[in-house]
Design a protein around this motif. Structure first.
Motif, mmCIF file in Angstrom:
data_model
loop_
_atom_site.group_PDB
_atom_site.id
_atom_site.type_symbol
_atom_site.label_atom_id
_atom_site.label_comp_id
_atom_site.label_asym_id
_atom_site.label_seq_id
_atom_site.Cartn_x
_atom_site.Cartn_y
_atom_site.Cartn_z
ATOM 1 N N ALA A 201 27.605 5.914 13.960
ATOM 2 C CA ALA A 201 28.720 5.084 13.516
ATOM 3 C C ALA A 201 29.789 5.124 14.595
ATOM 4 O O ALA A 201 30.063 6.182 15.171
ATOM 5 C CB ALA A 201 29.278 5.581 12.188
ATOM 6 N N VAL A 202 30.382 3.986 14.876
ATOM 7 C CA VAL A 202 31.335 3.857 15.978
ATOM 8 C C VAL A 202 32.735 3.617 15.429
ATOM 9 O O VAL A 202 32.983 2.628 14.729
ATOM 10 C CB VAL A 202 30.920 2.715 16.934
ATOM 11 N N VAL A 203 33.647 4.521 15.755
ATOM 12 C CA VAL A 203 35.050 4.410 15.347
ATOM 13 C C VAL A 203 35.767 3.486 16.327
ATOM 14 O O VAL A 203 35.567 3.565 17.541
ATOM 15 C CB VAL A 203 35.720 5.792 15.331
ATOM 16 N N ASP A 204 36.628 2.622 15.800
ATOM 17 C CA ASP A 204 37.265 1.616 16.650
ATOM 18 C C ASP A 204 38.648 1.272 16.107
ATOM 19 O O ASP A 204 38.898 1.349 14.894
ATOM 20 C CB ASP A 204 36.382 0.358 16.668
ATOM 21 N N GLN A 205 39.532 0.911 16.995
ATOM 22 C CA GLN A 205 40.855 0.357 16.663
ATOM 23 C C GLN A 205 41.659 1.261 15.717
ATOM 24 O O GLN A 205 42.266 0.773 14.766
ATOM 25 C CB GLN A 205 40.702 -1.054 16.084
ATOM 26 N N VAL A 206 41.672 2.545 16.001
ATOM 27 C CA VAL A 206 42.514 3.468 15.241
ATOM 28 C C VAL A 206 43.923 3.412 15.821
ATOM 29 O O VAL A 206 44.117 3.586 17.027
ATOM 30 C CB VAL A 206 41.969 4.902 15.314
ATOM 31 N N VAL B 61 27.812 0.694 22.196
ATOM 32 C CA VAL B 61 27.914 -0.754 22.399
ATOM 33 C C VAL B 61 27.498 -1.507 21.141
ATOM 34 O O VAL B 61 28.162 -2.462 20.715
ATOM 35 C CB VAL B 61 27.059 -1.189 23.605
ATOM 36 N N ASP B 62 26.423 -1.069 20.500
ATOM 37 C CA ASP B 62 25.968 -1.740 19.281
ATOM 38 C C ASP B 62 27.037 -1.680 18.187
ATOM 39 O O ASP B 62 27.264 -2.657 17.463
ATOM 40 C CB ASP B 62 24.677 -1.092 18.776
ATOM 41 N N GLY B 63 27.705 -0.531 18.071
ATOM 42 C CA GLY B 63 28.773 -0.413 17.081
ATOM 43 C C GLY B 63 29.996 -1.216 17.451
ATOM 44 O O GLY B 63 30.658 -1.809 16.586
ATOM 45 N N TRP B 64 30.313 -1.249 18.740
ATOM 46 C CA TRP B 64 31.495 -1.981 19.205
ATOM 47 C C TRP B 64 31.353 -3.478 18.913
ATOM 48 O O TRP B 64 32.288 -4.112 18.426
ATOM 49 C CB TRP B 64 31.709 -1.742 20.691
ATOM 50 N N VAL B 65 30.184 -4.048 19.200
ATOM 51 C CA VAL B 65 30.015 -5.489 18.959
ATOM 52 C C VAL B 65 30.057 -5.797 17.465
ATOM 53 O O VAL B 65 30.547 -6.861 17.052
ATOM 54 C CB VAL B 65 28.724 -6.045 19.607
ATOM 55 N N LEU B 66 29.574 -4.871 16.647
ATOM 56 C CA LEU B 66 29.662 -5.074 15.201
ATOM 57 C C LEU B 66 31.112 -5.012 14.744
ATOM 58 O O LEU B 66 31.571 -5.836 13.952
ATOM 59 C CB LEU B 66 28.833 -4.009 14.481
ATOM 60 N N SER B 67 31.863 -4.048 15.274
ATOM 61 C CA SER B 67 33.270 -3.903 14.904
ATOM 62 C C SER B 67 34.094 -5.109 15.333
ATOM 63 O O SER B 67 34.977 -5.562 14.599
ATOM 64 C CB SER B 67 33.838 -2.635 15.542
#
Length: 215
Positions: free
Chosen positions: A149-154, A17-23
């Motif tokens: 680290a959170v991977v997002d929107q690939v 969640v912390d990575g998602w909000v940053l992304s």
């Protein structure tokens, strides 16, 4: 063969969640008795509630008090375990999977005909594969929040799929995050994405169910 799953770790869910909000440049999560709430503020994504352990009592209480369409639930459980507790106005989406992996310093090489561009701004890294004409053929981003680290929107453009571009993007993102001190990657995948990520060494931490309150 069925994957052996870990017990859901609240710390892993919180890191995602912390990575998602940053992304997504979203507000910081708010702790609730049932988990976490993010007030996203978009017309079709007003807020999201994340439940690491979707207990039926909390789930019934939560859904009874939510009245705003466009509110999402992210439940760390398969749909067959939680759908029966959701009122009919909640639309259950396709299955999702929270996955984790150790991040490595591997070299990412663009296939012939493509150029790899990796940029970092603050704690967010974006990787893109560009055609010779400058078209974005594939992209993804990773939000670095310390050790995780959170991977997002690939995503890969339809006309460039099945060429290994997604693997190149994932390798580039993982390497950059590892070079910044992160050692564990987290993401939430679709069924199609899970197949790709498993070939890259990612494992399922927990199945997830996404549901949205309809009008």
């Amino acid at each position: 063969m069925t994957e052996a799953l870990e017990t859901v770790r609240p710390a892993t869910v919180r890191a995602w969640v912390d990575g998602w909000v940053l992304s997504r440049n979203a507000p910081q999560p708010v702790e609730e008795p049932w988990g976490l709430r993010v007030d996203v503020g978009l017309p079709d994504h007003v807020a999201r509630h994340i439940l690491p352990d979707p207990d039926p009592v909390f789930l019934r209480h939560l859904t009874s008090r939510i009245t705003t369409p466009g509110t999402w639930l992210k439940l760390c459980a398969p749909a067959e375990s939680v759908s029966r507790w959701l009122p009919t106005r909640w639309e259950v989406k396709e299955p999702e999977y929270m996955m984790t992996a150790s991040l490595e310093h591997a070299e990412a090489t663009a296939p012939p005909g493509y150029a790899l561009a990796v940029t970092t701004r603050a704690h967010l890294t974006t990787a893109r594969l560009l055609t010779q004409a400058g078209e974005v053929a594939a992209r993804g981003q990773i939000a670095i929040t310390g050790a995780t680290a959170v991977v997002d929107q690939v995503e890969t453009a339809a006309t460039h799929r099945r060429r290994g571009l997604g693997s190149v993007i994932m390798t580039a993102l993982s390497a950059r995050a590892a070079s910044c001190g992160a050692h564990t990657g987290i993401l939430v995948a679709t069924p199609a994405g899970r197949s790709l990520y498993r070939t890259l060494g990612w494992t399922v931490h927990t199945p997830m169910t996404a549901a949205v309150l309809t009008a």
